[in-house]
Write an enzyme that holds these catalytic residues in place. Structure first.
Site, mmCIF file in Angstrom:
data_model
loop_
_atom_site.group_PDB
_atom_site.id
_atom_site.type_symbol
_atom_site.label_atom_id
_atom_site.label_comp_id
_atom_site.label_asym_id
_atom_site.label_seq_id
_atom_site.Cartn_x
_atom_site.Cartn_y
_atom_site.Cartn_z
ATOM 1 N N ASP A 94 0.860 -1.198 0.000
ATOM 2 C CA ASP A 94 0.000 0.000 0.000
ATOM 3 C C ASP A 94 0.893 1.245 0.000
ATOM 4 N N LEU B 156 0.075 4.125 1.057
ATOM 5 C CA LEU B 156 -0.316 5.007 2.166
ATOM 6 C C LEU B 156 -0.567 6.424 1.669
ATOM 7 N N ASP C 94 4.164 1.601 -4.240
ATOM 8 C CA ASP C 94 3.199 1.937 -5.289
ATOM 9 C C ASP C 94 2.991 0.730 -6.210
ATOM 10 N N SER D 198 -10.236 6.372 -4.981
ATOM 11 C CA SER D 198 -11.603 5.837 -4.960
ATOM 12 C C SER D 198 -12.721 6.859 -4.755
ATOM 13 N N THR E 183 -15.883 -1.625 -9.429
ATOM 14 C CA THR E 183 -17.077 -0.940 -8.934
ATOM 15 C C THR E 183 -18.238 -1.030 -9.930
ATOM 16 N N ASP E 184 -19.446 -0.878 -9.409
ATOM 17 C CA ASP E 184 -20.626 -0.827 -10.296
ATOM 18 C C ASP E 184 -20.679 0.485 -11.086
ATOM 19 N N GLU E 185 -19.872 1.478 -10.671
ATOM 20 C CA GLU E 185 -19.978 2.797 -11.311
ATOM 21 C C GLU E 185 -19.519 2.775 -12.764
ATOM 22 N N TYR F 64 -13.356 9.117 -11.957
ATOM 23 C CA TYR F 64 -13.140 7.902 -11.153
ATOM 24 C C TYR F 64 -13.631 6.671 -11.897
ATOM 25 N N LYS G 34 -11.566 3.453 -13.496
ATOM 26 C CA LYS G 34 -11.801 2.061 -13.077
ATOM 27 C C LYS G 34 -12.216 1.225 -14.296
ATOM 28 N N ASN H 114 -20.031 0.373 -0.643
ATOM 29 C CA ASN H 114 -19.777 -0.295 0.642
ATOM 30 C C ASN H 114 -19.932 0.694 1.799
ATOM 31 N N LEU I 18 -20.126 9.273 1.950
ATOM 32 C CA LEU I 18 -21.402 9.727 2.517
ATOM 33 C C LEU I 18 -21.644 9.271 3.964
ATOM 34 N N ASP J 120 -25.257 20.456 -6.069
ATOM 35 C CA ASP J 120 -25.037 19.071 -6.492
ATOM 36 C C ASP J 120 -23.620 18.862 -7.027
ATOM 37 N N PRO K 12 -21.104 17.821 -9.886
ATOM 38 C CA PRO K 12 -21.228 17.861 -11.362
ATOM 39 C C PRO K 12 -21.301 16.442 -11.936
HETATM 40 P P1 NAD Z 1 -9.784 3.550 -0.229
HETATM 41 O O1 NAD Z 1 -9.606 4.843 -0.956
HETATM 42 O O2 NAD Z 1 -10.322 3.547 1.147
HETATM 43 O O3 NAD Z 1 -8.368 2.795 -0.171
HETATM 44 C C1 NAD Z 1 -7.496 2.716 -1.259
HETATM 45 C C2 NAD Z 1 -6.147 2.201 -0.741
HETATM 46 O O4 NAD Z 1 -5.254 2.096 -1.867
HETATM 47 C C3 NAD Z 1 -5.485 3.154 0.257
HETATM 48 O O5 NAD Z 1 -4.956 2.415 1.334
HETATM 49 C C4 NAD Z 1 -4.368 3.793 -0.558
HETATM 50 O O6 NAD Z 1 -3.236 4.160 0.244
HETATM 51 C C5 NAD Z 1 -4.024 2.679 -1.528
HETATM 52 N N1 NAD Z 1 -3.401 3.186 -2.763
HETATM 53 C C6 NAD Z 1 -3.821 4.241 -3.527
HETATM 54 N N2 NAD Z 1 -2.997 4.390 -4.580
HETATM 55 C C7 NAD Z 1 -2.054 3.402 -4.498
HETATM 56 C C8 NAD Z 1 -0.965 3.027 -5.298
HETATM 57 N N3 NAD Z 1 -0.633 3.700 -6.410
HETATM 58 N N4 NAD Z 1 -0.215 1.950 -4.923
HETATM 59 C C9 NAD Z 1 -0.522 1.254 -3.786
HETATM 60 N N5 NAD Z 1 -1.539 1.589 -2.982
HETATM 61 C C10 NAD Z 1 -2.308 2.636 -3.337
HETATM 62 O O7 NAD Z 1 -10.652 2.649 -1.197
HETATM 63 P P2 NAD Z 1 -11.708 1.505 -0.843
HETATM 64 O O8 NAD Z 1 -13.019 2.120 -0.619
HETATM 65 O O9 NAD Z 1 -11.115 0.611 0.182
HETATM 66 O O10 NAD Z 1 -11.772 0.756 -2.244
HETATM 67 C C11 NAD Z 1 -10.906 -0.342 -2.542
HETATM 68 C C12 NAD Z 1 -11.182 -0.813 -3.962
HETATM 69 O O11 NAD Z 1 -12.541 -1.212 -4.064
HETATM 70 C C13 NAD Z 1 -10.981 0.264 -5.017
HETATM 71 O O12 NAD Z 1 -10.382 -0.336 -6.136
HETATM 72 C C14 NAD Z 1 -12.372 0.753 -5.344
HETATM 73 O O13 NAD Z 1 -12.466 1.206 -6.671
HETATM 74 C C15 NAD Z 1 -13.163 -0.522 -5.135
HETATM 75 N N6 NAD Z 1 -14.583 -0.330 -4.730
HETATM 76 C C16 NAD Z 1 -14.898 0.483 -3.690
HETATM 77 C C17 NAD Z 1 -16.234 0.626 -3.302
HETATM 78 C C18 NAD Z 1 -16.641 1.485 -2.127
HETATM 79 O O14 NAD Z 1 -17.843 1.686 -1.904
HETATM 80 N N7 NAD Z 1 -15.719 1.998 -1.339
HETATM 81 C C19 NAD Z 1 -17.237 -0.076 -3.990
HETATM 82 C C20 NAD Z 1 -16.866 -0.906 -5.055
HETATM 83 C C21 NAD Z 1 -15.529 -1.027 -5.405
HETATM 84 P P1 TYD Z 2 -20.006 8.652 -2.000
HETATM 85 O O1 TYD Z 2 -19.975 8.066 -0.636
HETATM 86 O O2 TYD Z 2 -18.999 9.698 -2.351
HETATM 87 O O3 TYD Z 2 -19.939 7.420 -3.024
HETATM 88 P P2 TYD Z 2 -20.182 7.413 -4.643
HETATM 89 O O4 TYD Z 2 -20.144 8.774 -5.166
HETATM 90 O O5 TYD Z 2 -19.002 6.594 -5.094
HETATM 91 O O6 TYD Z 2 -21.494 6.712 -4.840
HETATM 92 O O7 TYD Z 2 -21.440 9.256 -2.248
HETATM 93 C C1 TYD Z 2 -22.614 8.468 -2.131
HETATM 94 C C2 TYD Z 2 -23.785 9.330 -2.516
HETATM 95 O O8 TYD Z 2 -23.930 10.381 -1.546
HETATM 96 C C3 TYD Z 2 -23.588 10.031 -3.858
HETATM 97 O O9 TYD Z 2 -24.848 10.065 -4.524
HETATM 98 C C4 TYD Z 2 -23.161 11.437 -3.497
HETATM 99 C C5 TYD Z 2 -23.856 11.680 -2.161
HETATM 100 N N1 TYD Z 2 -23.131 12.574 -1.223
HETATM 101 C C6 TYD Z 2 -23.794 13.653 -0.644
HETATM 102 O O10 TYD Z 2 -25.003 13.882 -0.888
HETATM 103 N N2 TYD Z 2 -23.102 14.460 0.206
HETATM 104 C C7 TYD Z 2 -21.785 14.268 0.488
HETATM 105 O O11 TYD Z 2 -21.185 15.063 1.269
HETATM 106 C C8 TYD Z 2 -21.125 13.139 -0.088
HETATM 107 C C9 TYD Z 2 -19.664 12.872 0.201
HETATM 108 C C10 TYD Z 2 -21.833 12.320 -0.945
#
Ligand code: NAD
Ligand code: TYD
Length: 356
Positions: A32, A34, A58, A84, A133-135, A159, A163, A189, A199, A290, A292
Site C-alpha cells: 500500500d 499510504l 506503489d 476511490s 465498482t458498479d460505477e 473515477y 476504473k 460499501n 457519505l 449538487d 457535477p
Molecule cells: P480507499 O480509498 O479507502 O483505499 C485505497 C487504498 O489504496 C489506500 O490504502 C491507498 O493508500 C491505496 N493506494 C492508492 N494508490 C495506491 C498506489 N498507487 N499503490 C498502492 N496503494 C495505493 O478505497 P476503498 O473504498 O477501500 O476501495 C478499494 C477498492 O474497491 C478500489 O479499487 C475501489 O475502486 C473498489 N470499490 C470500492 C467501493 C466502495 O464503496 N468503497 C465499492 C466498489 C468497489
Molecule cells: P459517496 O460516498 O462519495 O460514493 P459514490 O459517489 O461513489 O457513490 O457518495 C454516495 C452518494 O452520496 C452520492 O450520490 C453522493 C452523495 N453525497 C452527498 O449527498 N453528500 C456528500 O457530502 C457526499 C460525500 C456524498
C-alpha cells in the site's frame, strides 16, 4: 501459501486483510502506498502478527512489485489499490489516471512476468483478482433493471472512467496472455474504517461534531449499499471458486436514496447518542449544490454470484448500518486521528462555496 493484497490499508482492503487473517494463517503481503486514504492504524490489531507483512509502495513501481512476487511467490494477487473518491476525481483527475490506469497496467505487467515463469501447476492455480465498482456501468433511470455483468460500460466520472479502463486492461491480459484473472464489480460499501469523506461516515462524524450534513442536490440519488464484510466474503468466494476470466457483480439488493440514508443515520444517532438539546440530528441536514455529472441511480443484480457460487450477504441494511454507527461511536480516536490537516484541507476544498 501466500497472497499479495494491494491497497490493504484502505477501507475495504483493511477489512479484507483482517478477515482473511482471522480465518486462516495464510500469509498476506500487503502493498500500500499510504495515500491520504491508507491508514496503518486500521491494521493495528495485526501488529506483531508474522502472517501480515506490510510494505509501503506503489503498484506502479514495477521493480518493487517484481521483487515482492519473486520473494514471496504468492498464489494470488488481489488488487484493491485505487484512488476511490468521485469528488476528488472531479478536482484532481490526474491522480486517478496515474494509479487506476497506469498503476494497474504496471501491476499487470509485473504479475504477467512472474506468472509466466511459474511451474505448470502453480500457473494453473494462480489468480489475479481485480476489485472494481458498479460505477463503470453508468447511471440507471428509475425503472431500468439493475446492472448485470453484460451491461455496457458507460462511466461518467473520471473515477469510474479510470476504473473502467483498469477493468478493460485486466480483461485484455486474460484474452491476450491467458493470465487467470477474475473481476468483481461491487456496489457502494459501508462499515468500519470507512474514511469520513464518503457519505455514511461523513454524516456520522459531522453529526457528532455538530456540523452541517451536506446532502447534494435533492438527495434523491440512489445507491445500492453493501456492508463491507459482505463484500470481503464475496471476494473470498470468487477467489476460491470463480471461473477464470469471468466478471461477478456484488451487491446486497439495498437500493436507497441518499436522503433516506442520512435520515436513518440521524435516527440511529438520536437513539444511541442523543443530542444534548433534545433535538434530532436531522436538524443539521443542509441541501447543498449538487456534484457535477452526478449519477442518479446505481443498482446491482448479483444473481450470477448467488447462482454460480452460492454467495449471499449476511447483513441486511438495518443490521449493517446499526453496527456501523456503533463502530464510529466506539472508535472516536480512530476518527480523530484521520482528521489530519490534509483532511481539513479537503473538506474546505469540497464544501466551501457549495451554497446551502
Ligand atoms: P480507499 O480509498 O479507502 O483505499 C485505497 C487504498 O489504496 C489506500 O490504502 C491507498 O493508500 C491505496 N493506494 C492508492 N494508490 C495506491 C498506489 N498507487 N499503490 C498502492 N496503494 C495505493 O478505497 P476503498 O473504498 O477501500 O476501495 C478499494 C477498492 O474497491 C478500489 O479499487 C475501489 O475502486 C473498489 N470499490 C470500492 C467501493 C466502495 O464503496 N468503497 C465499492 C466498489 C468497489
Ligand atoms: P459517496 O460516498 O462519495 O460514493 P459514490 O459517489 O461513489 O457513490 O457518495 C454516495 C452518494 O452520496 C452520492 O450520490 C453522493 C452523495 N453525497 C452527498 O449527498 N453528500 C456528500 O457530502 C457526499 C460525500 C456524498
Amino acid at each position: 501459501m501466500t497472497i499479495l493484497v494491494t491497497g490493504g490499508a484502505g477501507f475495504i482492503g483493511a477489512n479484507f486483510v483482517m478477515e482473511w487473517l482471522s480465518g486462516a494463517d495464510e500469509k498476506v503481503i500487503n502493498l500500500d502506498k499510504l495515500t491520504y486514504a491508507g491508514n496503518l492504524e486500521s491494521l493495528k490489531c495485526l501488529e506483531g502478527n508474522p502472517a501480515h507483512v506490510f510494505v509501503q509502495g506503489d503498484i506502479g513501481d514495477s521493480a518493487l512489485v517484481q521483487d515482492l512476487l519473486q520473494k514471496y511467490q504468492p498464489r494470488a494477487v488481489i488488487n484493491f489499490a485505487a484512488e476511490s473518491h468521485v469528488d476528488r476525481s472531479i478536482h484532481s483527475p490526474g491522480d486517478f489516471i496515474q494509479t487506476n490506469v497506469v498503476g494497474t497496467f504496471h501491476l499487470l505487467e509485473a504479475v504477467r512476468a512472474y506468472w509466466n515463469e511459474l511451474p505448470e501447476d502453480a500457473r494453473t492455480d494462480f489468480r489475479f483478482l481485480h476489485v472494481s465498482t458498479d460505477e463503470v456501468y453508468g447511471s440507471l433511470a428509475a425503472t431500468d433493471p439493475a446492472f448485470t455483468e453484460t451491461n455496457r460500460y458507460e462511466p461518467n466520472s473520471p473515477y469510474s472512467a479510470s476504473k473502467a479502463a483498469s477493468d478493460h486492461l485486466v480483461r485484455s491480459y486474460h484474452h491476450t496472455y491467458g493470465l487467470p484473472v477474475l473481476t468483481t464489480n461491487c456496489s457502494n460499501n459501508y462499515g468500519p474504517y470507512h474514511f469520513p469523506e464518503k457519505l455514511i461516515p461523513l454524516m456520522i462524524v459531522n453529526a457528532l461534531a455538530g456540523k452541517a450534513l451536506p446532502v447534494y442536490g435533492d438527495g434523491q440519488q440512489i445507491r445500492d449499499w453493501l456492508y463491507v464484510k459482505d463484500h470481503c466474503s464475496a471476494i473470498r468466494r470468487v477467489l476460491e471458486a470463480g471461473r477464470v476470466g469471468e466478471v461477478y457483480n456484488v451487491g446486497g439488493w439495498n437500493e436507497k436514496p441518499n436522503l433516506e440514508i442520512v435520515n436513518r443515520v440521524c435516527a440511529l444517532l438520536d437513539e444511541l447518542r442523543p443530542r444534548e438539546d433534545g433535538q434530532s440530528y436531522q436538524e443539521q441536514i443542509s441541501f447543498v449544490t449538487d456534484r457535477p455529472g452526478h449519477d442518479r441511480r446505481y443498482a446491482i443484480d448479483a444473481r450470477k454470484l448467488e447462482r454460480e457460487l452460492q454467495w449471499k450477504p449476511a447483513e441486511t441494511f438495518e443490521t449493517g448500518i446499526r453496527k456501523t454507527v456503533q463502530w464510529y461511536l466506539e472508535n472516536q480516536q480512530w476518527v480523530e486521528n484521520v482528521q489530519s490537516g490534509s483532511y481539513r484541507d479537503w473538506v474546505e476544498k469540497n464544501y466551501d462555496g457549495r451554497s446551502a
